[in-house]
Design an enzyme around this catalytic site. Sequence first.
Site, PDB file in Angstrom:
ATOM      1  N   SER A 152      -7.214   5.204  13.067  1.00  0.00           N
ATOM      2  CA  SER A 152      -7.705   6.186  11.954  1.00  0.00           C
ATOM      3  C   SER A 152      -8.629   7.206  12.720  1.00  0.00           C
ATOM      4  CB  SER A 152      -8.618   5.632  11.072  1.00  0.00           C
ATOM      5  OG  SER A 152      -9.387   6.296  10.281  1.00  0.00           O
ATOM      6  N   GLN A 167      -9.026  -3.424   5.237  1.00  0.00           N
ATOM      7  CA  GLN A 167      -9.857  -2.895   4.247  1.00  0.00           C
ATOM      8  C   GLN A 167      -9.944  -1.294   4.486  1.00  0.00           C
ATOM      9  OE1 GLN A 167     -12.003  -1.275   2.066  1.00  0.00           O
ATOM     10  NE2 GLN A 167     -13.672  -1.198   3.892  1.00  0.00           N
ATOM     11  N   SER A 168      -9.389  -0.511   3.675  1.00  0.00           N
ATOM     12  CA  SER A 168      -9.234   0.826   4.201  1.00  0.00           C
ATOM     13  C   SER A 168     -10.159   2.038   3.702  1.00  0.00           C
ATOM     14  CB  SER A 168      -7.897   1.232   3.870  1.00  0.00           C
ATOM     15  OG  SER A 168      -7.396   1.175   2.503  1.00  0.00           O
ATOM     16  N   LEU A 227      -0.026  -2.762   8.914  1.00  0.00           N
ATOM     17  CA  LEU A 227      -0.831  -1.380   7.918  1.00  0.00           C
ATOM     18  C   LEU A 227      -2.057  -1.979   7.132  1.00  0.00           C
ATOM     19  CD1 LEU A 227       2.320   0.196   6.255  1.00  0.00           C
ATOM     20  CD2 LEU A 227       1.425   0.353   8.743  1.00  0.00           C
ATOM     21  N   TYR A 230     -16.338   0.995   9.036  1.00  0.00           N
ATOM     22  CA  TYR A 230     -14.978   1.081   8.996  1.00  0.00           C
ATOM     23  C   TYR A 230     -14.405   1.730  10.331  1.00  0.00           C
ATOM     24  CZ  TYR A 230     -10.111   2.929   8.054  1.00  0.00           C
ATOM     25  OH  TYR A 230      -8.785   3.293   8.056  1.00  0.00           O
ATOM     26  N   GLU A 277     -11.185   8.246  11.902  1.00  0.00           N
ATOM     27  CA  GLU A 277     -12.630   7.559  11.985  1.00  0.00           C
ATOM     28  C   GLU A 277     -13.193   7.207  12.861  1.00  0.00           C
ATOM     29  OE1 GLU A 277     -15.211   7.191   9.156  1.00  0.00           O
ATOM     30  OE2 GLU A 277     -14.141   8.939   8.311  1.00  0.00           O
ATOM     31  N   GLY A 299       0.750  -1.207   0.077  1.00  0.00           N
ATOM     32  CA  GLY A 299       0.002  -0.139  -0.160  1.00  0.00           C
ATOM     33  C   GLY A 299       0.647   1.384   0.022  1.00  0.00           C
ATOM     34  N   GLN A 300       0.233   2.316   0.109  1.00  0.00           N
ATOM     35  CA  GLN A 300       0.863   3.747   0.134  1.00  0.00           C
ATOM     36  C   GLN A 300       1.992   3.786   1.093  1.00  0.00           C
ATOM     37  OE1 GLN A 300      -0.991   8.094  -0.129  1.00  0.00           O
ATOM     38  NE2 GLN A 300      -0.838   7.405   2.013  1.00  0.00           N
ATOM     39  N   ASP A 301       1.323   3.547   2.517  1.00  0.00           N
ATOM     40  CA  ASP A 301       2.337   3.887   3.480  1.00  0.00           C
ATOM     41  C   ASP A 301       3.169   2.739   3.806  1.00  0.00           C
ATOM     42  OD1 ASP A 301       0.265   5.593   4.182  1.00  0.00           O
ATOM     43  OD2 ASP A 301      -0.387   4.768   5.964  1.00  0.00           O
TER      44      ASP A 301
END
Length: 334
Positions: A130, A88-89, A85, A154, A132, A11-13
Site C-alpha cells: 500500500s 485488515q484494510s 490480498l 496500518y 500507506e 473483497g473488492q480486488d
Amino acid sequence: MPTALITGITGQDGSYLTELLLKKGYLVHGIVRRSSSTVRTRLDGLFHDKNIYDRQLFLHYADLDDTTTIRRIMVKTQPDELYHLAGQSHVGASFDIPETTCQFTAMGTLKLLEIVRDLEKQPRTLHISSSEIFGRPNESPQNEATPMRPVTPYGIAKAFATQMVALYRESFGIFATNAICYNHESPRRGESFVTRKITKAAAAIKLGQQDKLSLGNLDGKRDWGYAPEYVDAMWRILQQETPDDFVLATGQQHSVRDFLSAAFESVGLNWRDHIEQDLRYMRPAEVSRLVGDAAKANKQLDWRASVGGPEVAKLMVQADLVAITQSSLPVVGR
Ligand code: GDR
C-alpha cells in the site's frame, strides 16, 4: 490450466481478480474467513453459476493466522500463483485495533511466506502492499525506491509485510513480489471507505432518501484509480521473468473535496449543502499527500491506469443510483 489461490477473495480486488483469472482460463481457489455470516455479495454471481462454482472456482475456509489450515489448503490446491490480498484494510480502524491489524496484515503475511518457503512446489507470490508505507514521504511522487516512513498502524504493518516479501525474495530465492497500490476504487468498494461513502450518499440524496453526510478530514489528498485496472497489473506482475516490486498509481492527486464535487456535481447537487464534518472520522495521524509514480509498471508491465479519481467518482455514483433504485423496487409476486 494454471491454478491460482487468492486470500481475501471476497473483497473488492478479490472479486475482480477472480473474474479476470476465470476469463484467462485459470482454476481459482479462494480462502474465505470463517465467520457466522456468509456474506460474499461480490462473488454471488459466480457462486450461483453451476458451470463455474465447484468446477473452475473453489472456496476454502480459514483465518489468516490459522497456519495449519492454510498450509493444508496450499498443499491440496498446489497453486502456480498465490495472490495475497487479505488483511485488515481500514487505515482509520487500525488506530482502534492496532494488534488485530498487525496480527493479520503483518504477521499473516509472514506466516504465509513461511508456508511458501517450506513447500516443494512454491507458487509465484504477490502481496498487495500500500501507498500507506510511504506515510509522510520526503519526495513526491513516490516510486519503488522511496524510503518508507509510515505514520499509521496500518502503514507500519504493511511496511513490515512489504519488507518481509522482499527479504524472502532476496534471501530464500522465492518468487515473491509486492504490488504497492495507491487507492483504487469501484462500485464494489466497501462502504466505510470515503469514496463509496460519498458516492452512495450522493445517489441517496439525489433520490430523496438522505439529506446529510458526515465526513472527517476533507483536505486529505489521494491518488485514486479504478480497481479493475489494478488487478490486471497484479496478474502482469506474476507473469514477469523475475520477481520485483511495482508501484501502481494514476500519478494524479485529488483531495477528498475534489472527489466530493465530482460525485455530487455528476447528479446536479452541490456537496456544500449536504456535508457535515464529524470529529469521529478524523484520524490521530494522517498521511498528507500521496501520489504515485508508476513509470516502472508502465515500462515493464506495459500497464497504465487510464481512469482517474473524478471519473471513478462519476461511475460509482451511477452504479449506486442503479443499486438503490433496484433495492427499493417493490418485490413483485410475493
Ligand atoms: P485510505 O482510504 O485511508 O487512503 O486507505 P479511505 O477511503 O479510508 O480515506 C481516504 C481519505 O479520506 C479521508 N476521510 C475519510 N475516510 C473514511 N474512511 N471515512 C470518512 O468518513 C472520511 N472523511 C474523510 C481520510 O481521512 C483520508 O484522508 C485506502 C485503503 O484501501 C487501504 O487499505 C489502502 O492500502 C490505501 O487506500 C492505499
